[in-house]
Write an enzyme that holds these catalytic residues in place. Structure first.
Site, PDB file in Angstrom:
ATOM      1  N   CYS A  47       0.843  -1.196   0.000  1.00  0.00           N
ATOM      2  CA  CYS A  47       0.000   0.000   0.000  1.00  0.00           C
ATOM      3  C   CYS A  47       0.883   1.251   0.000  1.00  0.00           C
ATOM      4  CB  CYS A  47      -0.910   0.000   1.227  1.00  0.00           C
ATOM      5  SG  CYS A  47      -2.018   1.414   1.271  1.00  0.00           S
TER       6      CYS A  47
ATOM      7  N   CYS B 283       0.577   4.518   7.003  1.00  0.00           N
ATOM      8  CA  CYS B 283      -0.028   4.356   8.327  1.00  0.00           C
ATOM      9  C   CYS B 283       0.952   3.583   9.223  1.00  0.00           C
ATOM     10  CB  CYS B 283      -1.351   3.601   8.222  1.00  0.00           C
ATOM     11  SG  CYS B 283      -2.423   4.270   6.933  1.00  0.00           S
TER      12      CYS B 283
ATOM     13  N   CYS C  97       0.500  -0.166  10.303  1.00  0.00           N
ATOM     14  CA  CYS C  97      -0.008  -1.149   9.347  1.00  0.00           C
ATOM     15  C   CYS C  97       1.090  -1.972   8.647  1.00  0.00           C
ATOM     16  CB  CYS C  97      -0.848  -0.438   8.287  1.00  0.00           C
ATOM     17  SG  CYS C  97      -1.573  -1.606   7.132  1.00  0.00           S
TER      18      CYS C  97
ATOM     19  N   CYS D  45     -16.972  -8.661   4.907  1.00  0.00           N
ATOM     20  CA  CYS D  45     -16.220  -7.429   4.679  1.00  0.00           C
ATOM     21  C   CYS D  45     -15.006  -7.736   3.810  1.00  0.00           C
ATOM     22  CB  CYS D  45     -15.737  -6.841   5.997  1.00  0.00           C
ATOM     23  SG  CYS D  45     -17.055  -6.648   7.181  1.00  0.00           S
TER      24      CYS D  45
ATOM     25  N   CYS E  66     -19.671  -5.341   2.911  1.00  0.00           N
ATOM     26  CA  CYS E  66     -18.923  -4.175   3.379  1.00  0.00           C
ATOM     27  C   CYS E  66     -17.581  -4.171   2.656  1.00  0.00           C
ATOM     28  CB  CYS E  66     -18.702  -4.286   4.887  1.00  0.00           C
ATOM     29  SG  CYS E  66     -17.668  -2.963   5.559  1.00  0.00           S
TER      30      CYS E  66
ATOM     31  N   CYS F 178     -19.040   2.490   8.391  1.00  0.00           N
ATOM     32  CA  CYS F 178     -18.324   1.782   9.449  1.00  0.00           C
ATOM     33  C   CYS F 178     -17.066   2.596   9.692  1.00  0.00           C
ATOM     34  CB  CYS F 178     -17.990   0.377   8.954  1.00  0.00           C
ATOM     35  SG  CYS F 178     -16.889  -0.528  10.041  1.00  0.00           S
TER      36      CYS F 178
ATOM     37  N   ARG G 222     -17.906  -2.245  17.651  1.00  0.00           N
ATOM     38  CA  ARG G 222     -17.261  -3.514  17.284  1.00  0.00           C
ATOM     39  C   ARG G 222     -15.890  -3.699  17.930  1.00  0.00           C
ATOM     40  NH1 ARG G 222     -16.884  -4.226  11.200  1.00  0.00           N
ATOM     41  NH2 ARG G 222     -18.997  -4.961  11.528  1.00  0.00           N
TER      42      ARG G 222
HETATM   43  S1  SF4 Z   1      -4.169   1.010   6.921  1.00  0.00           S
HETATM   44 FE1  SF4 Z   1      -2.625  -0.119   5.732  1.00  0.00          FE
HETATM   45  S2  SF4 Z   1      -3.742  -0.797   3.914  1.00  0.00           S
HETATM   46 FE2  SF4 Z   1      -4.981   0.823   4.842  1.00  0.00          FE
HETATM   47  S3  SF4 Z   1      -4.338   2.726   3.858  1.00  0.00           S
HETATM   48 FE3  SF4 Z   1      -3.038   2.515   5.690  1.00  0.00          FE
HETATM   49  S4  SF4 Z   1      -1.196   1.439   4.962  1.00  0.00           S
HETATM   50 FE4  SF4 Z   1      -2.779   1.153   3.405  1.00  0.00          FE
END
Ligand code: SF4
Length: 352
Positions: free
Chosen positions: A56, A60, A63, A100, A131, A191, A263
C-alpha cells in the site's frame, strides 16, 4: 423505557467526564443505554477477507500492509472473484451475517473498479450484507458501489485530528472526512472507528469519539481496535495500553452513539475471555471472526463460539435477508454445530 436520544453536539469536556467516571458507574450507565437500543445478549458477527494484500502506498504507522515498512508480509494481487465468493459462502455457513472485503489501496483504480463491483453483486446475491474498505472514494465511485449493492463502507478516522499526522502523513484528516461524506451521499452505511494504543493520550481518544458522534449521522458500525504491534512498523515498541482504558473507550462510545454497533476488532486475540466479557458488558455488540474462520482448522472461531456459549450470547441475524427462516436456521445450525462438534468422530481423518 424511553431510549436515549441521539446527540451530535458532544463537547470534549463531556466526553472526558464520561471517561473519568468511576469504572462501575461508567459500565452501569453504558449497559443501561445499551439495553435501551439492543438485545444485550446478541452480538453481530462479521468476517473479513483481504482481497488485495500489501504494497500500500500509504504510510499508516500501525499497518504491516504499508509499502513503507518491511514487515515480511507477502504481497498478493487482487483475488479472483470466484475465490472471494467461495469464501463468502463458507463464512455464511459458519454463521457470519456480513462479509467485509478489504484492499490495501490509497483509492481504487479505474481498472479495478469493474471487478470490485462484480464482487459486491455476487456476494450480495448469497444473501449476505456486504462491506468494503478500499481507501479514499470520490463521489462517483461511492455511487457506483452503492448501485452495485454495497451496504457498508469502512473508512476509519483512526485517532483524533490533533494526533493524526503523528500516525499518517500521506493523507489528511479532511481527506477521510470527505470520503465519509461521499459514502453518506451515496446512501451507504458507514463503518468508522479507530485504534487505541498508538501512543495517543486520553484527549486523543475522547477527541476521536467526539468527532465520530458529532458527524451529521452516527456511523452504523464503530470499530474500536487495540493496536496489534507488528515488527517492522514504527509502532512496534509503543507502550502497552491499559486494558481498563480500552474498556472505558467502548463504554463511552456506547453512551455517545447509543444506536451504533460498537465492534471489537483488531487486538481481540490478545484479550482474555474476561476482558472480552467486560467489553460486551460495556456495550460492544459486534465482532470480527477474521479470515481464520475460513480455514478448516479454526481454533479462533471455536474459541469464540465457546465464549458465546459461556456468556449466553447469540449471533445477531442480519437485518434483511432473502428468506428469514433459512437465515435463522443456518445461524442456529452453525451455533449448534460449534457447540457439539467435540462429540462427533471425524470420519474423514485417518486413524493414527
Ligand atoms: S491502513 Fe494499511 S492498507 Fe490501509 S491505507 Fe493505511 S497502509 Fe494502506
Amino acid at each position: 423505557m424511553t431510549a436515549t436520544a441521539l446527540r451530535h453536539d458532544w463537547t470534549l469536556q463531556e466526553a472526558r467526564d464520561l471517561f473519568n467516571l468511576p469504572f462501575n458507574d461508567l459500565l452501569f450507565r453504558a449497559q443501561t443505554v445499551h439495553r435501551e437500543h439492543f438485545d444485550p445478549n446478541e452480538v453481530q458477527v462479521s468476517t473479513l477477507l483481504s482481497i488485495k494484500t500489501g504494497a500500500c502506498p500509504e504510510d499508516c504507522k500501525y499497518c504491516p500492509q504499508s509499502g513503507h515498512y518491511n514487515t515480511g508480509l507477502e504481497k498478493e494481487k487482487l483475488l479472483e472473484i470466484e475465490k472471494v465468493v467461495a469464501e463468502a459462502r463458507a463464512a455464511k455457513q459458519k454463521g457470519a451475517s456480513r462479509f467485509c472485503m478489504g484492499a490495501a489501496w490509497r483509492s481504487p483504480s479505474k481498472k479495478d473498479m469493474p471487478y470490485v463491483l462484480d464482487m459486491v453483486k455476487q456476494v450480495k446475491s448469497l444473501g449476505m450484507e456486504t462491506c468494503m474498505t478500499l481507501g479514499m472514494l470520490k463521489e462517483e465511485e461511492a455511487r457506483e458501489l452503492a448501485d452495485a449493492g454495497l451496504d457498508y463502507y469502512n473508512h476509519n478516522l483512526d485517532t483524533s485530528e490533533k494526533y493524526y499526522n503523528h500516525i499518517i502523513t500521506t493523507r489528511t484528516y479532511q481527506d477521510r472526512l470527505d470520503t465519509l461524506d461521499n459514502v453518506r451521499k451515496a446512501g451507504m452505511k458507514v463503518c468508522c472507528g479507530g485504534i487505541m494504543g498508538m501512543g495517543e493520550d486520553e484527549d486523543d481518544r475522547v477527541g476521536l469519539l467526539v468527532q465520530l458522534a458529532n458527524l451529521p449521522q452516527h456511523p452504523e458500525s464503530v470499530p474500536v481496535n487495540m493496536l496489534v504491534k507488528v515488527k517492522g512498523t514504527p509502532l512496534e515498541n509503543v507502550e502497552d495500553l491499559e486494558p481498563f482504558d480500552f474498556i472505558r473507550m467502548i463504554a463511552v462510545a456506547r453512551i455517545m452513539m447509543p444506536s451504533s454497533h460498537v465492534r471489537l476488532s483488531a487486538g481481540r486475540e490478545q484479550m482474555n475471555e474476561q476482558m472480552q466479557a467486560l467489553c460486551f458488558m460495556a456495550g460492544a455488540n459486534s465482532i470480527f471472526y477474521g479470515e481464520k474462520l475460513l480455514t478448516t482448522s479454526n481454533p479462533e472461531a471455536d474459541a469464540d463460539m465457546q465464549l458465546f456459549r459461556k456468556l449466553g450470547i447469540r449471533p445477531e441475524q442480519r437485518e434483511q435477508c432473502a428468506t428469514e427462516e433459512q437465515e435463522t436456521e443456518a445461524l442456529a445450525e452453525a451455533v449448534e454445530y460449534e457447540a457439539t462438534r467435540h462429540m462427533f468422530y471425524d470420519a474423514t481423518r485417518e486413524s493414527a
